[in-house]
Scaffold this motif. Structure first.
Motif, PDB file in Angstrom:
ATOM      1  N   MET A   1      16.091  48.549  53.687  1.00  7.24           N
ATOM      2  CA  MET A   1      16.428  49.353  52.764  1.00  7.24           C
ATOM      3  C   MET A   1      17.976  49.265  51.856  1.00  7.24           C
ATOM      4  O   MET A   1      18.791  48.594  52.739  1.00  7.24           O
ATOM      5  N   GLU A   2      18.262  49.206  51.081  1.00  5.99           N
ATOM      6  CA  GLU A   2      19.051  49.328  50.339  1.00  5.99           C
ATOM      7  C   GLU A   2      19.869  50.580  50.556  1.00  5.99           C
ATOM      8  O   GLU A   2      19.897  51.508  50.229  1.00  5.99           O
ATOM      9  N   LYS A   3      21.222  49.635  49.864  1.00  5.24           N
ATOM     10  CA  LYS A   3      22.557  51.264  50.156  1.00  5.24           C
ATOM     11  C   LYS A   3      22.524  51.767  48.575  1.00  5.24           C
ATOM     12  O   LYS A   3      21.994  50.547  47.204  1.00  5.24           O
ATOM     13  N   GLU A   4      22.463  53.143  48.054  1.00  4.30           N
ATOM     14  CA  GLU A   4      23.299  53.403  46.822  1.00  4.30           C
ATOM     15  C   GLU A   4      24.135  53.274  46.543  1.00  4.30           C
ATOM     16  O   GLU A   4      24.848  53.679  46.973  1.00  4.30           O
ATOM     17  N   TYR A   5      24.788  52.657  45.511  1.00  7.78           N
ATOM     18  CA  TYR A   5      25.714  52.170  45.483  1.00  7.78           C
ATOM     19  C   TYR A   5      26.133  53.010  44.233  1.00  7.78           C
ATOM     20  O   TYR A   5      25.295  53.869  43.231  1.00  7.78           O
ATOM     21  N   LYS A   6      27.882  54.818  44.439  1.00  9.19           N
ATOM     22  CA  LYS A   6      28.023  55.444  43.649  1.00  9.19           C
ATOM     23  C   LYS A   6      29.142  55.194  42.863  1.00  9.19           C
ATOM     24  O   LYS A   6      29.116  55.235  41.821  1.00  9.19           O
ATOM     25  N   SER A   7      29.775  53.665  43.180  1.00  6.42           N
ATOM     26  CA  SER A   7      30.158  53.605  42.403  1.00  6.42           C
ATOM     27  C   SER A   7      30.904  51.719  41.681  1.00  6.42           C
ATOM     28  O   SER A   7      30.294  51.414  43.127  1.00  6.42           O
ATOM     29  N   SER A   8      30.546  51.540  41.014  1.00  5.18           N
ATOM     30  CA  SER A   8      31.804  50.019  40.632  1.00  5.18           C
ATOM     31  C   SER A   8      32.758  50.398  40.132  1.00  5.18           C
ATOM     32  O   SER A   8      33.191  51.010  39.194  1.00  5.18           O
ATOM     33  N   ILE A   9      33.290  48.999  40.538  1.00  2.00           N
ATOM     34  CA  ILE A   9      34.711  48.558  39.733  1.00  2.00           C
ATOM     35  C   ILE A   9      34.727  47.664  38.889  1.00  2.00           C
ATOM     36  O   ILE A   9      34.214  46.586  38.878  1.00  2.00           O
ATOM     37  N   LYS A  10      35.021  48.039  37.411  1.00  2.00           N
ATOM     38  CA  LYS A  10      35.131  46.748  36.556  1.00  2.00           C
ATOM     39  C   LYS A  10      36.523  46.247  36.410  1.00  2.00           C
ATOM     40  O   LYS A  10      37.264  46.837  36.828  1.00  2.00           O
ATOM     41  N   GLY A  11      36.251  45.676  36.110  1.00  2.00           N
ATOM     42  CA  GLY A  11      37.841  44.413  35.745  1.00  2.00           C
ATOM     43  C   GLY A  11      38.417  43.970  37.421  1.00  2.00           C
ATOM     44  O   GLY A  11      39.703  43.551  36.569  1.00  2.00           O
ATOM     45  N   VAL A  12      37.859  43.637  38.293  1.00  2.00           N
ATOM     46  CA  VAL A  12      38.135  42.716  38.985  1.00  2.00           C
ATOM     47  C   VAL A  12      38.331  41.341  38.572  1.00  2.00           C
ATOM     48  O   VAL A  12      37.665  40.720  38.249  1.00  2.00           O
ATOM     49  N   ARG A  13      39.700  40.731  38.713  1.00  2.00           N
ATOM     50  CA  ARG A  13      40.140  39.734  38.501  1.00  2.00           C
ATOM     51  C   ARG A  13      40.191  38.902  39.979  1.00  2.00           C
ATOM     52  O   ARG A  13      40.725  39.460  40.526  1.00  2.00           O
ATOM     53  N   LEU A  14      40.081  37.404  40.060  1.00  2.00           N
ATOM     54  CA  LEU A  14      39.636  36.853  40.941  1.00  2.00           C
ATOM     55  C   LEU A  14      40.356  35.197  40.376  1.00  2.00           C
ATOM     56  O   LEU A  14      40.042  34.610  39.190  1.00  2.00           O
ATOM     57  N   THR A  15      41.334  34.662  41.044  1.00  2.00           N
ATOM     58  CA  THR A  15      41.207  33.152  40.906  1.00  2.00           C
ATOM     59  C   THR A  15      40.159  32.307  41.226  1.00  2.00           C
ATOM     60  O   THR A  15      39.579  33.340  42.358  1.00  2.00           O
ATOM     61  N   GLN A  16      40.164  31.140  40.562  1.00  2.00           N
ATOM     62  CA  GLN A  16      39.174  30.703  41.468  1.00  2.00           C
ATOM     63  C   GLN A  16      38.806  29.659  42.631  1.00  2.00           C
ATOM     64  O   GLN A  16      37.559  30.244  43.109  1.00  2.00           O
ATOM     65  N   GLU A  17      39.575  30.070  43.250  1.00  2.00           N
ATOM     66  CA  GLU A  17      39.942  29.526  44.800  1.00  2.00           C
ATOM     67  C   GLU A  17      39.776  31.342  45.191  1.00  2.00           C
ATOM     68  O   GLU A  17      38.509  30.967  46.158  1.00  2.00           O
ATOM     69  N   GLU A  18      39.659  32.128  44.884  1.00  2.00           N
ATOM     70  CA  GLU A  18      39.518  33.942  45.536  1.00  2.00           C
ATOM     71  C   GLU A  18      37.529  33.471  45.596  1.00  2.00           C
ATOM     72  O   GLU A  18      36.782  33.711  46.315  1.00  2.00           O
ATOM     73  N   LYS A  19      37.373  33.625  44.557  1.00  2.21           N
ATOM     74  CA  LYS A  19      35.593  32.920  43.825  1.00  2.21           C
ATOM     75  C   LYS A  19      35.025  32.404  44.829  1.00  2.21           C
ATOM     76  O   LYS A  19      34.352  33.067  45.375  1.00  2.21           O
ATOM     77  N   SER A  20      35.593  30.940  44.840  1.00  2.00           N
ATOM     78  CA  SER A  20      34.961  30.281  45.766  1.00  2.00           C
ATOM     79  C   SER A  20      34.977  30.772  47.121  1.00  2.00           C
ATOM     80  O   SER A  20      34.018  30.717  47.464  1.00  2.00           O
ATOM     81  N   ILE A  21      36.077  31.679  47.720  1.00  2.00           N
ATOM     82  CA  ILE A  21      36.145  32.143  49.166  1.00  2.00           C
ATOM     83  C   ILE A  21      35.189  33.359  49.449  1.00  2.00           C
ATOM     84  O   ILE A  21      33.889  32.838  50.220  1.00  2.00           O
ATOM     85  N   VAL A  22      34.523  33.747  48.119  1.00  3.59           N
ATOM     86  CA  VAL A  22      33.704  34.782  48.156  1.00  3.59           C
ATOM     87  C   VAL A  22      32.072  33.863  48.269  1.00  3.59           C
ATOM     88  O   VAL A  22      31.604  34.712  48.981  1.00  3.59           O
ATOM     89  N   GLU A  23      32.107  33.790  46.949  1.00  7.62           N
ATOM     90  CA  GLU A  23      31.139  32.409  47.081  1.00  7.62           C
ATOM     91  C   GLU A  23      30.357  31.657  47.880  1.00  7.62           C
ATOM     92  O   GLU A  23      29.353  31.842  48.820  1.00  7.62           O
ATOM     93  N   SER A  24      31.595  31.077  48.809  1.00  8.79           N
ATOM     94  CA  SER A  24      31.114  30.618  50.073  1.00  8.79           C
ATOM     95  C   SER A  24      30.504  31.375  50.917  1.00  8.79           C
ATOM     96  O   SER A  24      29.661  30.994  52.291  1.00  8.79           O
ATOM     97  N   ILE A  25      31.248  33.210  51.383  1.00  7.46           N
ATOM     98  CA  ILE A  25      30.959  33.777  52.189  1.00  7.46           C
ATOM     99  C   ILE A  25      29.250  34.099  51.625  1.00  7.46           C
ATOM    100  O   ILE A  25      28.239  34.633  53.121  1.00  7.46           O
TER     101      ILE A  25
END
Length: 137
Positions: A1-25
């Protein structure tokens, strides 16, 4: 069952390293998108914080128990020291009253009174140990 998302954050900025970590996870946990990986990271962080708090509470309880044990050891040590000093004073008095000139080691010649005292002390210690063991069960 999918969770209903009530809010979203726009404009989150990540470094390339941080983005790679999230993608790895995201890959490791087999999550379908980047957003779910971020949610996983947040939930994992909260779980770790709860675990840290539990460990800190357990550590505090152990420290309190250790402090109680150290107090008991200190009191017992002080009691033993007082008893030892008392026995030395009594022996010193006996030596003066009996006008003793020679020293005899207990290895050479053990007086019957000393033998009886040692036996009594051993029995007393055994009785204390039995009482302690009985209380723990």
């Amino acid at each position: 069952m999918e969770k209903e998302y009530k809010s979203s954050i726009k404009g989150v900025r990540l470094t390339q390293e941080e983005k790679s970590i999230v993608e790895s996870i995201q890959k490791e946990q087999q999550l379908s998108d980047f957003s779910k990986a971020v949610c996983y990271i947040l939930h994992d962080y909260l779980r770790q914080q709860e675990e840290i708090q539990n460990l800190q509470q357990k550590n505090q309880k152990l420290e309190e128990a250790n402090q109680k044990q150290m107090t008991r050891i200190r009191l017992a040590s002080n009691g033993a020291d007082v008893s030892t000093q008392t026995v030395i004073e009594v022996l010193n008095t006996l030596c003066w009253q009996m006008q003793m000139k020679d020293f005899r080691s207990t290895d050479q010649m053990l007086h019957p009174v000393v033998e009886e005292a040692q036996k009594t002390v051993k029995e007393r210690i055994a009785n204390y140990k039995q009482k302690k063991d009985f209380k723990q069960t």
